[in-house]
Enzyme design. Structure first.
Site, PDB file in Angstrom:
ATOM      1  N   LYS A   2      12.534   7.735   3.014  1.00 29.15           N
ATOM      2  CA  LYS A   2      11.221   7.517   2.258  1.00 29.15           C
ATOM      3  C   LYS A   2      11.442   8.065   0.663  1.00 29.15           C
ATOM      4  O   LYS A   2      10.955   9.197   0.569  1.00 29.15           O
ATOM      5  CB  LYS A   2      10.115   8.246   3.071  1.00 29.15           C
ATOM      6  CG  LYS A   2       8.879   7.943   2.601  1.00 29.15           C
ATOM      7  CD  LYS A   2       7.761   8.082   3.348  1.00 29.15           C
ATOM      8  CE  LYS A   2       6.444   7.442   3.069  1.00 29.15           C
ATOM      9  NZ  LYS A   2       5.362   7.778   4.053  1.00 29.15           N
ATOM     10  N   GLU A   7       9.852  -3.905   9.150  1.00 31.63           N
ATOM     11  CA  GLU A   7       8.615  -2.897   9.303  1.00 31.63           C
ATOM     12  C   GLU A   7       7.388  -3.922   8.873  1.00 31.63           C
ATOM     13  O   GLU A   7       7.670  -5.267   8.538  1.00 31.63           O
ATOM     14  CB  GLU A   7       8.841  -1.581   8.524  1.00 31.63           C
ATOM     15  CG  GLU A   7       9.202  -2.178   6.979  1.00 31.63           C
ATOM     16  CD  GLU A   7       9.951  -1.088   6.312  1.00 31.63           C
ATOM     17  OE1 GLU A   7      10.145   0.051   6.738  1.00 31.63           O
ATOM     18  OE2 GLU A   7      10.165  -0.991   5.065  1.00 31.63           O
ATOM     19  N   THR A  39       4.127  11.998   3.841  1.00 33.29           N
ATOM     20  CA  THR A  39       2.608  11.746   3.654  1.00 33.29           C
ATOM     21  C   THR A  39       2.252  12.370   5.076  1.00 33.29           C
ATOM     22  O   THR A  39       2.313  11.855   6.080  1.00 33.29           O
ATOM     23  CB  THR A  39       1.978  10.538   3.501  1.00 33.29           C
ATOM     24  OG1 THR A  39       2.670  10.147   2.267  1.00 33.29           O
ATOM     25  CG2 THR A  39       0.522  10.702   3.298  1.00 33.29           C
TER      26      THR A  39
END
Length: 254
Positions: A133, A166, A23
């Protein structure tokens, strides 16, 4: 690589989450940190054994998709289209889907900081997928659902061993006694582009840390490609030093 508008029912990403994505933030008509996004896509495809694709062509397609000075571009790469069954054999051409969206406004978070809680759900440990990802994001979907009921702005996510990894959609760094640290992502988590960018310009030590390390930290930040760097003002009822975060990243273009 095939560039398509939308997947059909034979697409491996639709069927199995067989692919990866990134992204990208567009700022002043420029795809920010694109080289790092592209590098991550290439390395991720290699680890997933997805066939190679023309990086120059992908870069051109991304540039052509920019339609506003500030926006979001999502690039999703699927292994390709095929019949039923898990086996990837015989699938030669990856598929790419590029979409755009409005850029979220993170200015309040960036200026005022956020309140950080702790997620109950813990990430699975899988070294073969750690850092990627990839398109299997059900853990994050459940964490976001938990976050919506938590009353916090974000939540710290641990793995099955209790190691801090995270937050729901960003990486995490913390400062203790003047030194900055972040989780090693060799068992779980996503190796974020902004994390890479910060670590290329600043001294950040990777390691295995627990919640107690965050509780004892003087400052914390979260980061990703869209929000840049966001300071944490409160964690576990403790006030954290926002100014330390601003000093830390002051010389880095975000």
């Amino acid at each position: 690589m095939l560039y398509l508008q939308a997947p059909n029912s034979t697409d491996r990403s639709f069927q199995y989450g067989d692919g990866l994505f990134t992204t990208v933030r567009v700022k002043d008509g420029k795809a920010m940190l694109w080289d790092l996004h592209l590098e991550r896509l290439v390395l991720g495809a290699r680890r997933l054994l997805i066939n190679e694709f023309d990086t120059n062509e992908l870069t051109r397609k991304v540039q052509q998709s920019i339609s506003a000075p500030d926006q979001v571009i999502k690039v999703l790469i699927s292994r390709g289209q095929a019949g039923r069954g898990y086996s990837p054999q015989g699938i030669e051409s990856p598929c790419c889907y590029i979409s755009t969206a409005a850029l979220p406004d993170y200015s309040d978070w960036q200026q005022q900081g956020i309140r950080l809680g702790v997620a109950q759900l813990k990430l699975a440990q899988q070294p073969a997928l750690a850092g990627l990802k990839h398109n299997n994001r059900l853990e994050q979907v459940l964490i976001k659902a938990e976050l919506a009921q938590s009353g916090f702005d974000e939540v710290v996510v641990q793995d099955q061993s209790g190691a801090v990894i995270e937050v729901s959609a960003a990486n995490l760094m913390f400062c203790k006694e003047g030194q900055w640290f972040t989780a090693a992502l060799d068992q779980a988590g996503v190796c974020g582009v902004m994390r890479q960018h910060l670590m290329a310009h600043l001294l950040v030590t990777e390691g295995n840390f627990g919640l107690v390390d965050l509780q004892q930290a003087d400052a914390l930040l979260i980061c990703n490609a869209l929000m840049g760097v966001v300071p944490v003002k409160e964690f576990a009822g403790q006030t954290k030093n926002i100014e330390l975060v601003r000093q830390f990243v002051s010389g880095v273009e975000l």
